[in-house]
Write an enzyme that holds these catalytic residues in place. Structure first.
Site, PDB file in Angstrom:
ATOM      1  N   CYS A  23      34.987  36.098  28.779  1.00 39.07           N
ATOM      2  CA  CYS A  23      34.591  35.416  30.017  1.00 39.07           C
ATOM      3  C   CYS A  23      33.097  35.086  30.001  1.00 39.07           C
ATOM      4  CB  CYS A  23      34.949  36.328  31.195  1.00 39.07           C
ATOM      5  SG  CYS A  23      34.138  35.953  32.739  1.00 39.07           S
ATOM      6  N   CYS A  26      31.083  36.338  33.014  1.00 38.31           N
ATOM      7  CA  CYS A  26      30.934  37.803  32.929  1.00 38.31           C
ATOM      8  C   CYS A  26      29.733  38.156  32.063  1.00 38.31           C
ATOM      9  CB  CYS A  26      32.186  38.452  32.330  1.00 38.31           C
ATOM     10  SG  CYS A  26      33.680  38.172  33.293  1.00 38.31           S
TER      11      CYS A  26
END
Length: 98
Positions: A23, A26
């Site tokens: 991600c 993230c």
């Protein structure tokens, strides 16, 4: 090593970052979380949970997207958001529950 339940049952706020290695947002949150921890020090615990390695925990907290941040205080979920956040926004949320 402490269990997840022991960690979230602390007196101080515990920010749980549900993330995934793949991600992009993230990864962008990682240095922001380090800055939050550096600024708040012992006022908060920050726990990173990889949703791919901890699927049961992610399912238990109904994590549908990453990053998802959940703030716990004494074992209770007091705040939650799925999105990237600015450092100051995170700090102000944590301070509300300190």
């Amino acid at each position: 090593m402490s269990s997840f339940t022991e960690i979230i049952n602390q007196n101080r706020p515990v920010l749980v970052d549900f993330f995934a290695e793949w991600c992009g947002p993230c990864k962008m949150m990682s240095p922001i979380l380090k800055e939050v921890k550096a600024e708040l020090n012992d006022e908060v615990s920050i726990l990173k949970i990889d949703v791919d390695k901890n699927q049961n925990l992610a399912a238990k907290f109904q994590v549908r997207g990453v990053p998802t941040f959940v703030l716990f205080k004494e074992g209770k979920q007091v705040w939650r958001q799925s999105a990237m956040l600015k450092k100051n926004d995170l700090i102000s949320v944590i301070k509300q529950y300190s």
